[in-house]
Every structure is written in structure tokens, then in C-alpha cells.
Design an enzyme around this catalytic site. Structure first.
Site, PDB file in Angstrom:
ATOM      1  N   HIS A 113      -3.206   6.736   3.238  1.00  0.00           N
ATOM      2  CA  HIS A 113      -3.663   5.480   2.663  1.00  0.00           C
ATOM      3  C   HIS A 113      -5.026   5.146   3.262  1.00  0.00           C
ATOM      4  O   HIS A 113      -5.226   5.237   4.476  1.00  0.00           O
ATOM      5  CB  HIS A 113      -2.639   4.388   2.982  1.00  0.00           C
ATOM      6  CG  HIS A 113      -3.111   3.020   2.643  1.00  0.00           C
ATOM      7  ND1 HIS A 113      -3.721   2.726   1.442  1.00  0.00           N
ATOM      8  CD2 HIS A 113      -3.086   1.856   3.348  1.00  0.00           C
ATOM      9  CE1 HIS A 113      -4.042   1.446   1.428  1.00  0.00           C
ATOM     10  NE2 HIS A 113      -3.679   0.905   2.562  1.00  0.00           N
ATOM     11  N   ASN A 138     -10.089  -0.334   0.725  1.00  0.00           N
ATOM     12  CA  ASN A 138      -8.623  -0.276   0.658  1.00  0.00           C
ATOM     13  C   ASN A 138      -8.168  -0.831  -0.697  1.00  0.00           C
ATOM     14  O   ASN A 138      -8.288  -2.031  -0.948  1.00  0.00           O
ATOM     15  CB  ASN A 138      -8.055  -1.109   1.813  1.00  0.00           C
ATOM     16  CG  ASN A 138      -6.540  -1.177   1.800  1.00  0.00           C
ATOM     17  OD1 ASN A 138      -5.891  -0.793   0.831  1.00  0.00           O
ATOM     18  ND2 ASN A 138      -5.972  -1.686   2.879  1.00  0.00           N
ATOM     19  N   CYS A 143       0.807  -1.230   0.000  1.00  0.00           N
ATOM     20  CA  CYS A 143       0.000   0.000   0.000  1.00  0.00           C
ATOM     21  C   CYS A 143       0.835   1.274   0.000  1.00  0.00           C
ATOM     22  O   CYS A 143       0.304   2.354  -0.230  1.00  0.00           O
ATOM     23  CB  CYS A 143      -0.956  -0.004   1.180  1.00  0.00           C
ATOM     24  SG  CYS A 143      -1.942  -1.494   1.234  1.00  0.00           S
TER      25      CYS A 143
END
Ligand code: ACO
Length: 354
Positions: free
Chosen positions: A281, A311, A141
Site C-alpha cells: 500500500h 495515498n 486501504c
């Protein structure tokens, strides 16, 4: 005329030589790299919490309270490359950049459609870009931030002028759809950005900070390629899916955001008060809230869109940035900080003057 005598000529060339040495050792201080546009693309299919509740034992209430996520997108016909190409075209169009202008393509992904060629090489091919370099980055990520950091360094030290940075993921293809502790979290999508050297638009990537940490306890792992051979005995089908210790990742994430923001601000000589927007994030709204509390930064300055997209790993920050730039319309000169964390373990941040 003075310069033409021996002493004068010597002094003249000495000054030029010193200037050349300083320039070569330190790089050209006047050079800067700006992030000049963004684009994003999401798959058609919306998967909401109610539909997930028909697949695993969970509920809209549990997912919303524990994560903040309401819906995410999942691919049906789309691929990492098709999403990446769409997001890239939008970023290029907004920047008025043609394929022939681009000389560096970096794709951050943990779900490339093919191992070889890399996603970046395939994106480059599909877009008709035919000069410079293209390669992938796997930093989970944090991948988009790693790519921005890498691109900025390459552009400042080498002969690259216009970079296309893409984060693209089809996480739904590595998620275990029977595991309620992970499948509720992730979504698919792509985000892209154009970076330009020597831009006269006034923007600049002021500083970046990237870091890795050993994942001693295997907090976030997707183990194997799904490949069997007559000789290799290690293949375990169940390990081709993402496995995560949510609480460990949660603790790591909060500290990683706090430390990374602190580090990049120090590098840039800026304070938290000077930042207009923070784009973290998009993993879990509770992670973002905890980090904001620790940093004593008002939550309203953290841009959040995870309730809509979940996500999306390395695509999460560029997708959020694109939405921020389109909706809130930062003013020229505003400071925007991007910060991420992910499997590896990895973390990173970048401070951007818009
Ligand atoms: N629905 C209902 N109940 C659930 C679900 C679910 N989807 N998932 C877990 N539970 C249950 C558990 O079984 C547990 O039950 P028990 O008490 O009877 O044992 C209970 O809920 C609490 O579980 P916890 O794991 O303690 O829940 P937590 O509050 O920690 O939330 C979560 C779990 C959402 C995963 C959280 O830990 C988290 O967000 N962690 C970070 C994850 C993350 O950000 N990952 C991405 C990293 S980025 C990358 O690189 C991909």
C-alpha cells in the site's frame, strides 16, 4: 465383468462415493483463480507539493522527506464511479473480457458517490454487466486485498467464473484541506483487476491473508455522514473529515506489513527469497523502508509509485500493480506479493503467481 458382481459393484460405487465426499468437503483442488489483468485511471488535475504549500503551512522539502510524496491527483469533475469505470474498461480490454463474461463485481471504497446503490452496483450498470452479484467492501486501504480474498473464496466455492475487482477513491472529498497533517498525504484514483477461475494462463492467487484489529485509540477516523435530522443530535460537521494520528498509524503499519507478509508466505509455503516483486500500500516511503528493513528484504523489490499519486487508499495497490505490470513486465511464473494496511484497523496480503 468383475465389477458387476455384488462385491465388485459395491467396491466401485464405494470408490465413487468416497471421491464425491472428498471433493464436496475439500473443494476441487484443480480449481484455481488467477489475476489476469489490471487497469487504472487517475483524475486530470495534478496537485504538487508546491501548490499544497500555498494552502497550508508546509513545504515540498518537508513532505518529500517525511513521506516521499511529490504529487497526487485530485478530482474536479471525476467521481468514484467515473474513475472506477475507466479503470475497469482498461482491465477488461487487456484481458479480452466482455461485460457478458463478468459474473462478480466487488468495489473497495471508503468514498462511494452514493450510499445506495453501492458503487459496485453502479459500476456494473454503467459497464452493462447483467449477471451475478455486485457489492462494496469497506476495509479502508486494505480494501482491494480484502476484495481479492473474498472474490477468490467465492469463486472457488460458488458458481462465479470471472470477477471484476475495483478499488476507487475520491479521498480529496473527505480530506480536511486546512489540516496539514493529513491533506498532504492523500490522492484520488482507481485501479481494477480481472480475476478468472480455471484460467489456463498459468497464473494463480496462491494464498491470501486478511485481518482486522480494534482501533482502540481512534487512530484513523472519518466519523459522520453529513446528515442532519430533526431528531438526531450527534451531527458534528467537523467530524465529516478524515482525522488521523499519524504516528500511531505509522507504527501499526510497519508491524502490519511485516506480520501480514510473514503470514501469507507461511500459508503458501513460500519464502521471501522467492518473491520477485512486493507491491505495498502506497502510504509513506518511510513505512515501506522500515518494513523492508525489519523483513530483511532489499528495498529494490518493493514497487513504489507514491511519489506520483500519494495515498489513494483502496485504489493504491491496483494502481501500483497496473503500473508494475505495464512497466516492469513480470515474467510468467514470477511471484508478486501485495500487502496493505488501513483504517479499521485492517491489514491483508495476497501472493500471486503471475
Ligand atoms: N508540514 C510541515 N510540518 C508538519 C506537517 C506538514 N505537512 N505535518 C506535521 N508537521 C509538523 C508537526 O506539527 C510537528 O511539529 P512539532 O514538532 O512542532 O509539533 C512535526 O511536523 C512532526 O510531526 P510528526 O507527526 O511527528 O511527523 P511524522 O514524522 O510522524 O510524519 C506523517 C507525519 C507523515 C503523517 C507520518 O506520521 C505518517 O506517514 N503516518 C502514517 C500515515 C498513514 O500512512 N496514513 C494512511 C493510513 S491508510 C488509510 O486507511 C487511509
Amino acid at each position: 465383468m468383475e465389477l458387476l458382481n455384488w462385491d465388485g459393484t459395491f467396491s466401485f460405487f464405494l470408490i465413487i462415493a468416497i471421491h464425491y465426499i472428498i471433493h464436496t468437503v475439500n473443494g476441487d483442488d484443480s480449481l484455481k483463480v488467477s489475476l489476469i489483468s489490471t487497469g487504472s485511471a487517475l483524475p486530470e488535475k495534478v496537485l504538487d507539493n508546491t501548490e499544497i504549500s500555498t494552502m497550508v503551512e508546509t513545504s515540498d522539502q518537508w513532505i518529500t522527506e517525511r513521506t516521499g510524496i511529490k504529487t497526487r491527483r485530485v478530482v474536479t469533475t471525476e467521481t468514484t464511479i467515473s474513475l472506477a469505470v475507466e479503470a475497469s474498461k482498461r482491465a477488461m480490454e487487456k484481458a479480452g473480457v466482455a461485460p457478458s463474461d463478468i459474473d462478480l463485481v466487488i468495489c473497495a471504497t471508503i468514498t462511494p458517490d452514493t450510499v445506495v446503490p453501492s458503487a459496485a452496483c453502479r459500476i456494473r450498470h454503467e459497464l452493462g454487466i447483467d449477471k451475478g452479484a455486485a457489492f462494496d467492501v469497506n476495509a479502508a486501504c486494505s480494501g482491494f486485498i480484502y476484495s481479492v480474498s473474498l472474490a477468490r473464496s467465492l469463486m472457488l466455492t460458488e458458481d462465479y467464473n470471472t470477477a471484476l475487482i475495483v478499488g476507487s477513491e475520491v479521498l480529496s472529498r473527505i480530506v480536511d484541506w486546512t489540516d496539514r497533517t493529513t491533506c498532504i498525504l492523500f490522492g484520488d484514483g482507481a485501479g481494477a483487476a480481472i480475476l478468472k477461475k480455471d484460467s489456463d494462463l498459468g497464473g494463480e492467487i496462491l494464498a491470501t491473508h486478511i485481518e482486522s484489529f480494534n482501533d482502540i485509540q481512534n487512530a484513523l477516523v472519518c466519523d459522520n455522514y453529513p446528515i442532519e435530522t430533526p431528531f438526531y443530535t450527534g451531527y458534528k460537521p467537523e467530524k465529516t473529515k478524515l482525522v488521523m494520528d499519524g504516528q500511531q498509524v505509522f507504527r501499526f503499519a510497519v508491524n502490519a506489513i511485516v506480520d501480514s507478509i510473514t503470514a501469507v508466505l507461511k500459508k503458501a509455503g513460500k519464502t521471501a527469497d522467492e518473491i520477485k516483486y512486493i507491491v505495498p500500500h502506497q502510504a509513506n516511503v518511510r513505512i515501506i523502508d522500515s518494513a523492508a528493513n525489519k523483513l530483511k528484504i532489499d528495498k529494490s523489490r518493493f514497487f513504489v509509485n507514491l511519489h506520483k499519486v500519494g495515498n489513494t487508499s483502496s485504489a493504491s495497490i491496483p494502481i501500483a500493480l497496473d503500473e508494475l505490470f505495464d512497466s516492469e513486465k513480470p515474467q510468467k511464473g514470477d511471484l508478486v506479493l501485495i500487502v496493505g494496511f488501513g483504517g479499521g484497523l485492517t491489514a491483508g496480503s495476497a501472493l500471486i503467481r503471475y
